[in-house]
Design an enzyme around this catalytic site. Structure first.
Site, PDB file in Angstrom:
ATOM      1  N   ARG A 150      35.064 -11.887   4.508  1.00  0.00           N
ATOM      2  CA  ARG A 150      33.764 -11.397   5.239  1.00  0.00           C
ATOM      3  C   ARG A 150      34.057 -10.535   6.296  1.00  0.00           C
ATOM      4  O   ARG A 150      35.216 -10.890   7.272  1.00  0.00           O
ATOM      5  CB  ARG A 150      33.028 -12.400   5.616  1.00  0.00           C
ATOM      6  CG  ARG A 150      32.315 -13.340   4.657  1.00  0.00           C
ATOM      7  CD  ARG A 150      30.897 -13.721   4.753  1.00  0.00           C
ATOM      8  NE  ARG A 150      30.423 -14.437   3.304  1.00  0.00           N
ATOM      9  CZ  ARG A 150      30.011 -15.701   3.717  1.00  0.00           C
ATOM     10  NH1 ARG A 150      29.445 -16.081   4.735  1.00  0.00           N
ATOM     11  NH2 ARG A 150      29.831 -16.528   2.463  1.00  0.00           N
ATOM     12  N   ASP A 156      22.418 -18.917  -2.778  1.00  0.00           N
ATOM     13  CA  ASP A 156      22.840 -20.388  -3.060  1.00  0.00           C
ATOM     14  C   ASP A 156      22.473 -21.461  -2.070  1.00  0.00           C
ATOM     15  O   ASP A 156      22.622 -22.478  -2.360  1.00  0.00           O
ATOM     16  CB  ASP A 156      24.552 -20.192  -3.138  1.00  0.00           C
ATOM     17  CG  ASP A 156      24.991 -19.393  -1.861  1.00  0.00           C
ATOM     18  OD1 ASP A 156      24.302 -19.199  -0.881  1.00  0.00           O
ATOM     19  OD2 ASP A 156      26.108 -19.619  -1.748  1.00  0.00           O
ATOM     20  N   ARG A 157      21.730 -20.860  -1.232  1.00  0.00           N
ATOM     21  CA  ARG A 157      21.164 -21.884  -0.115  1.00  0.00           C
ATOM     22  C   ARG A 157      19.827 -22.270  -0.315  1.00  0.00           C
ATOM     23  O   ARG A 157      19.113 -21.180  -0.678  1.00  0.00           O
ATOM     24  CB  ARG A 157      21.565 -21.544   1.350  1.00  0.00           C
ATOM     25  CG  ARG A 157      22.857 -21.481   1.819  1.00  0.00           C
ATOM     26  CD  ARG A 157      23.154 -20.934   3.233  1.00  0.00           C
ATOM     27  NE  ARG A 157      24.456 -20.867   3.659  1.00  0.00           N
ATOM     28  CZ  ARG A 157      24.816 -21.366   4.774  1.00  0.00           C
ATOM     29  NH1 ARG A 157      24.247 -21.294   5.780  1.00  0.00           N
ATOM     30  NH2 ARG A 157      26.201 -21.189   5.017  1.00  0.00           N
ATOM     31  N   LYS A 177      26.750 -23.811  -5.269  1.00  0.00           N
ATOM     32  CA  LYS A 177      25.355 -24.116  -4.886  1.00  0.00           C
ATOM     33  C   LYS A 177      24.443 -23.343  -5.452  1.00  0.00           C
ATOM     34  O   LYS A 177      24.736 -22.109  -5.658  1.00  0.00           O
ATOM     35  CB  LYS A 177      25.391 -24.267  -3.366  1.00  0.00           C
ATOM     36  CG  LYS A 177      25.546 -23.191  -2.391  1.00  0.00           C
ATOM     37  CD  LYS A 177      25.991 -23.496  -1.106  1.00  0.00           C
ATOM     38  CE  LYS A 177      26.408 -22.366  -0.220  1.00  0.00           C
ATOM     39  NZ  LYS A 177      27.467 -22.618   0.735  1.00  0.00           N
ATOM     40  N   ASP A 237      22.040 -14.489  -1.024  1.00  0.00           N
ATOM     41  CA  ASP A 237      22.720 -14.517  -2.149  1.00  0.00           C
ATOM     42  C   ASP A 237      22.326 -15.440  -3.083  1.00  0.00           C
ATOM     43  O   ASP A 237      22.933 -15.704  -4.286  1.00  0.00           O
ATOM     44  CB  ASP A 237      24.354 -14.564  -2.228  1.00  0.00           C
ATOM     45  CG  ASP A 237      24.794 -15.825  -1.561  1.00  0.00           C
ATOM     46  OD1 ASP A 237      24.201 -16.288  -0.516  1.00  0.00           O
ATOM     47  OD2 ASP A 237      25.952 -16.187  -1.908  1.00  0.00           O
ATOM     48  N   THR A 258      36.099 -19.379   4.441  1.00  0.00           N
ATOM     49  CA  THR A 258      35.329 -20.765   3.905  1.00  0.00           C
ATOM     50  C   THR A 258      34.849 -20.192   2.330  1.00  0.00           C
ATOM     51  O   THR A 258      34.909 -20.890   1.611  1.00  0.00           O
ATOM     52  CB  THR A 258      34.168 -21.073   4.599  1.00  0.00           C
ATOM     53  OG1 THR A 258      34.829 -21.237   6.113  1.00  0.00           O
ATOM     54  CG2 THR A 258      33.908 -22.402   3.936  1.00  0.00           C
ATOM     55  N   SER A 282      26.495 -13.688   2.058  1.00  0.00           N
ATOM     56  CA  SER A 282      25.560 -14.746   1.736  1.00  0.00           C
ATOM     57  C   SER A 282      24.374 -14.688   3.018  1.00  0.00           C
ATOM     58  O   SER A 282      23.608 -13.761   2.878  1.00  0.00           O
ATOM     59  CB  SER A 282      26.526 -16.038   2.323  1.00  0.00           C
ATOM     60  OG  SER A 282      25.725 -17.279   2.105  1.00  0.00           O
ATOM     61  N   HIS A 283      24.310 -15.362   3.854  1.00  0.00           N
ATOM     62  CA  HIS A 283      23.164 -15.680   4.786  1.00  0.00           C
ATOM     63  C   HIS A 283      23.404 -14.621   6.145  1.00  0.00           C
ATOM     64  O   HIS A 283      22.645 -14.669   6.985  1.00  0.00           O
ATOM     65  CB  HIS A 283      22.966 -16.931   5.497  1.00  0.00           C
ATOM     66  CG  HIS A 283      24.152 -17.476   5.853  1.00  0.00           C
ATOM     67  ND1 HIS A 283      25.323 -17.836   4.825  1.00  0.00           N
ATOM     68  CD2 HIS A 283      25.024 -17.661   7.026  1.00  0.00           C
ATOM     69  CE1 HIS A 283      26.426 -18.403   5.629  1.00  0.00           C
ATOM     70  NE2 HIS A 283      26.035 -18.254   7.138  1.00  0.00           N
ATOM     71  N   THR A 301      34.691 -28.618   4.360  1.00  0.00           N
ATOM     72  CA  THR A 301      33.702 -27.643   4.164  1.00  0.00           C
ATOM     73  C   THR A 301      34.033 -26.511   3.329  1.00  0.00           C
ATOM     74  O   THR A 301      35.194 -26.112   3.204  1.00  0.00           O
ATOM     75  CB  THR A 301      33.245 -27.280   5.581  1.00  0.00           C
ATOM     76  OG1 THR A 301      33.100 -28.109   6.554  1.00  0.00           O
ATOM     77  CG2 THR A 301      32.545 -26.069   5.556  1.00  0.00           C
ATOM     78  N   ASP A 342      18.709 -18.285   0.553  1.00  0.00           N
ATOM     79  CA  ASP A 342      19.518 -17.346   1.526  1.00  0.00           C
ATOM     80  C   ASP A 342      19.761 -15.830   0.748  1.00  0.00           C
ATOM     81  O   ASP A 342      19.279 -15.621  -0.485  1.00  0.00           O
ATOM     82  CB  ASP A 342      20.858 -17.747   2.091  1.00  0.00           C
ATOM     83  CG  ASP A 342      21.819 -17.757   0.904  1.00  0.00           C
ATOM     84  OD1 ASP A 342      21.481 -17.890  -0.089  1.00  0.00           O
ATOM     85  OD2 ASP A 342      23.017 -17.972   1.273  1.00  0.00           O
ATOM     86  N   GLU A 376      25.880 -29.858   4.461  1.00  0.00           N
ATOM     87  CA  GLU A 376      24.750 -29.787   5.592  1.00  0.00           C
ATOM     88  C   GLU A 376      24.047 -28.517   5.696  1.00  0.00           C
ATOM     89  O   GLU A 376      22.999 -28.101   6.250  1.00  0.00           O
ATOM     90  CB  GLU A 376      24.832 -30.414   6.760  1.00  0.00           C
ATOM     91  CG  GLU A 376      26.533 -29.993   7.338  1.00  0.00           C
ATOM     92  CD  GLU A 376      26.493 -28.501   7.648  1.00  0.00           C
ATOM     93  OE1 GLU A 376      25.518 -27.948   8.481  1.00  0.00           O
ATOM     94  OE2 GLU A 376      27.430 -27.673   7.229  1.00  0.00           O
TER      95      GLU A 376
HETATM   96  C1  G1P Z   1      29.430 -22.365   6.229  1.00  0.00           C
HETATM   97  C2  G1P Z   1      29.042 -23.441   6.185  1.00  0.00           C
HETATM   98  C3  G1P Z   1      29.658 -24.156   4.796  1.00  0.00           C
HETATM   99  C4  G1P Z   1      29.393 -23.178   3.462  1.00  0.00           C
HETATM  100  C5  G1P Z   1      29.885 -21.915   4.220  1.00  0.00           C
HETATM  101  C6  G1P Z   1      29.559 -20.794   3.051  1.00  0.00           C
HETATM  102  O1  G1P Z   1      31.046 -22.122   6.667  1.00  0.00           O
HETATM  103  O2  G1P Z   1      29.030 -24.429   7.237  1.00  0.00           O
HETATM  104  O3  G1P Z   1      28.976 -25.495   4.585  1.00  0.00           O
HETATM  105  O4  G1P Z   1      30.197 -23.667   2.597  1.00  0.00           O
HETATM  106  O5  G1P Z   1      29.261 -21.388   5.259  1.00  0.00           O
HETATM  107  O6  G1P Z   1      28.259 -20.782   2.792  1.00  0.00           O
HETATM  108  P1  G1P Z   1      31.506 -22.279   7.932  1.00  0.00           P
HETATM  109  O7  G1P Z   1      30.964 -20.790   8.718  1.00  0.00           O
HETATM  110  O8  G1P Z   1      30.991 -23.423   8.672  1.00  0.00           O
HETATM  111  O9  G1P Z   1      32.894 -22.148   7.658  1.00  0.00           O
HETATM  112 ZN    ZN Z   2      24.854 -17.954   0.222  1.00  0.00          ZN
END
Ligand code: G1P
Ligand code: ZN
Length: 553
Positions: free
Chosen positions: A28, A292-293, A388, A290, A24, A124-125, A356, A288, A376
């Site tokens: 990672r 972006d959240r 974001k 990095d 996504t 990211s998170h 997504t 978060d 979301e």
């Molecule tokens: C998740 C979030 C999605 C976001 C992505 C990267 O992806 O649901 O909205 O863009 O992290 O931050 P997912 O693990 O659901 O594929």
């Molecule tokens: Zn992030």
């Protein structure tokens, strides 16, 4: 055609690693996987090989941006990339000082400095550390995550790679700003805050925000020991005059202090606690790993991300100078609550529904079809960058509070009175057995056509499908983006497997029920029947031993 200049370029023989398909949001993996000799190099070389054609076959006129969220292995990875980018012939490399750049800041730097692209180092998170997660993502010239056409090319490259290019060169001192040469490439270590701050100044009325704090309002911002610490300290305490101590956990740490740098009610528990009670500050927020959240809190009040997006869309024109011309359109990912759709309707603008992942907003923003967008998963942003942007959302909310003179809770309740409320929750089931999860999803998908008319959660399934998307700008299609169940009473459940997890499978169940009741209901109660109905339908307990989600947001 030689893709590189410079005398001491080394061609290192290598062979493919499995599983280097970007998900996504980039590639990672566990940090140790990335530390395996050649692993990072193979991926970076595959990116360069995949995009060299877009540079006309040669990077000799191009600038690449590199930075990350400061997690464990960030600095080492930056050094690897500096040598490889030089060997691959980039003219200029812009590297955040200390290897630091938040994800939205990378986007801002690429756009403001006309760079060819950028590499973002982050998971990211997800937690950081030698036994936690690392990640890398490639962003293109528009500042946004590479589209699937590019990431698929990268993936193909990783499967057939035989060599990567690097230089023999000592590590660059990342602590200083300024320019050094590596081979024939100019490596410029830039202030990670400069470009981002300039973009924020161009959008927001800093005087009005200073006035908000000067008149005694208090705020707490939790940087979660991650990358937004320096950005938030500079902007909120420095530029806007919020009192010292506004920023919590403001020093980026390689392991984020051992926490999940994920700004939700579970992982930002300390902030949530400090935002409760009559003495609590007016406004609370967190970002978060990095940057972006974002998480938005009032006193004893949580703003669900779908509502936050809707409220920002509702007030942008009147409260934020950067949007005073109004919004061209809005966009949200499919599982995101439909609250923003109703605002868009009220504003007479279109609202787009995308798969997504932020990359799907890129074309809409580039084409001027959408101005604000969100997911979301605590992601909100606009056309100012192509990622974001957590702090941007925080400044949006500050602007709304300053301009309306209302509290966070009042702003949201006003919104519910005007538009009704989408009661909404996401339930995550983490670390499931991947094969069992896949089997469950294929089972559901196969049974979709028979679901219409069957009873569910005290109502009946009106229609069920698998979401697919055709990009309105370039016509590209993306299929199998999650199962949707629409009930006759207007509720909706969405099921999909995460594309960002690094261990086993994560099932996400998104539950939504719209009511035009002024928002007075209790979310658990309103969603209770739907929650139970979906759990039973999926036979979660039977399949995985439990039907209790790991995280509810
Ligand atoms: C998740 C979030 C999605 C976001 C992505 C990267 O992806 O649901 O909205 O863009 O992290 O931050 P997912 O693990 O659901 O594929
Ligand atoms: Zn992030």
């Amino acid at each position: 055609m030689t893709p590189f200049r410079g005398g001491n370029v080394q061609t290192v023989r290598t062979s493919p690693f499995e599983g280097q398909r970007p998900g996504t949001s980039g590639l990672r993996k566990k940090t140790r996987v990335f530390m395996h000799p050649g692993y990072l190099e193979n991926f970076v070389q595959s990116v360069f090989d995949a995009v060299r054609g877009d540079a006309g076959g040669d990077f000799g006129a191009e600038t690449l941006v590199v930075g990350g969220d400061g997690r464990f292995y960030n600095r080492e990875a930056v050094q690897v990339i500096i040598r490889m980018a030089a060997a691959n012939g980039f003219r200029t490399l812009l590297v955040g000082r200390a290897g630091i750049l938040s994800t939205p800041a990378v986007s801002a730097v690429i756009r403001r400095r006309n760079a060819f692209g950028g590499l973002v180092l982050s998971a990211s998170h997800n937690p950081g550390g030698p036994d936690e997660d690392f990640g890398i993502k490639y962003n293109t010239r528009n500042g946004g995550p590479a589209p699937e056409s590019v990431t698929e090319r990268v993936y193909a490259g990783t499967q057939s790679i035989t060599r990567y290019l690097t230089l023999e060169h000592p590590d660059v001192d990342l602590e200083r700003e300024g320019s050094v040469r590596v081979g024939e490439t100019e490596v410029v270590r830039i202030d990670p805050l400069e470009d981002y701050t300039a973009v924020m100044e161009g959008l927001f009325d800093f005087d009005a925000l200073r006035e908000y704090f000067a008149s005694g309002h208090r705020m707490l911002f939790d940087a979660m020991s991650a990358v937004t610490g320096p950005y938030a300290t500079h902007l909120l305490e420095g530029r806007l005059g919020a009192r010292a101590g506004t920023v919590l956990n403001g020093t980026p740490l390689p392991d984020f202090g051992g926490h999940h740098p994920d700004p939700n009610l579970v992982y930002a528990a300390e902030l949530v606690l400090r935002m409760s009670g009559r003495e609590a500050p007016d406004f609370g927020a967190a970002c978060d790993g990095d940057g972006d959240r974002n998480l938005i809190l009032g006193r004893d009040f949580f703003v669900s991300p779908g509502d936050s997006l809707a409220v920002i869309a509702e007030h942008a024109r009147d409260c934020i100078p950067g949007y005073r011309e109004g919004l061209a359109g809005a966009a949200r990912s499919m599982p995101t609550s439909t609250a923003v759709d109703r605002v868009a309707e009220g504003l007479g603008i279109k609202c787009y529904e995308t798969p997504t992942g932020w990359k799907f907003f890129g074309n809409l923003l580039d084409a001027g079809l959408a101005t604000v967008c969100g997911e979301e998963s605590f992601g909100t942003g606009s056309n100012h960058v192509r990622e974001k942007d957590g702090l941007w959302a925080v400044l949006c909310w500050l602007s709304i509070l300053a301009k309306t003179g209302r509290s966070v809770e009042e702003v949201v309740r006003d919104h519910w009175r005007r538009f009704g409320r989408s009661y909404y929750q996401r339930h995550d089931y983490e670390a499931l057995d991947a094969a069992a999860a896949d089997e469950m999803m294929s089972g559901v998908t196969e049974s979709l056509h028979g679901l219409a008319g069957t009873p569910l959660a005290g109502s009946r399934v009106e229609r069920a499908d698998e979401f697919g998307y055709t990009d309105p700008v370039d016509g590209s299609t993306t299929s199998r983006q999650g199962v949707r169940l629409f009930l006759e009473d207007g509720s909706r459940a969405v099921l999909r497997l995460s594309g960002t997890g690094t261990a086993g499978a994560t099932l996400r169940v998104y539950l939504e029920r719209y009511r035009d009741d002024g928002g007075a209901g209790d979310v658990e109660e309103v969603l209770g029947p739907l929650t139970r109905g979906v759990r039973e339908m999926l036979r979660l307990r039977e399949r995985f031993g439990t039907d209790e989600p790991t995280v509810v947001t």
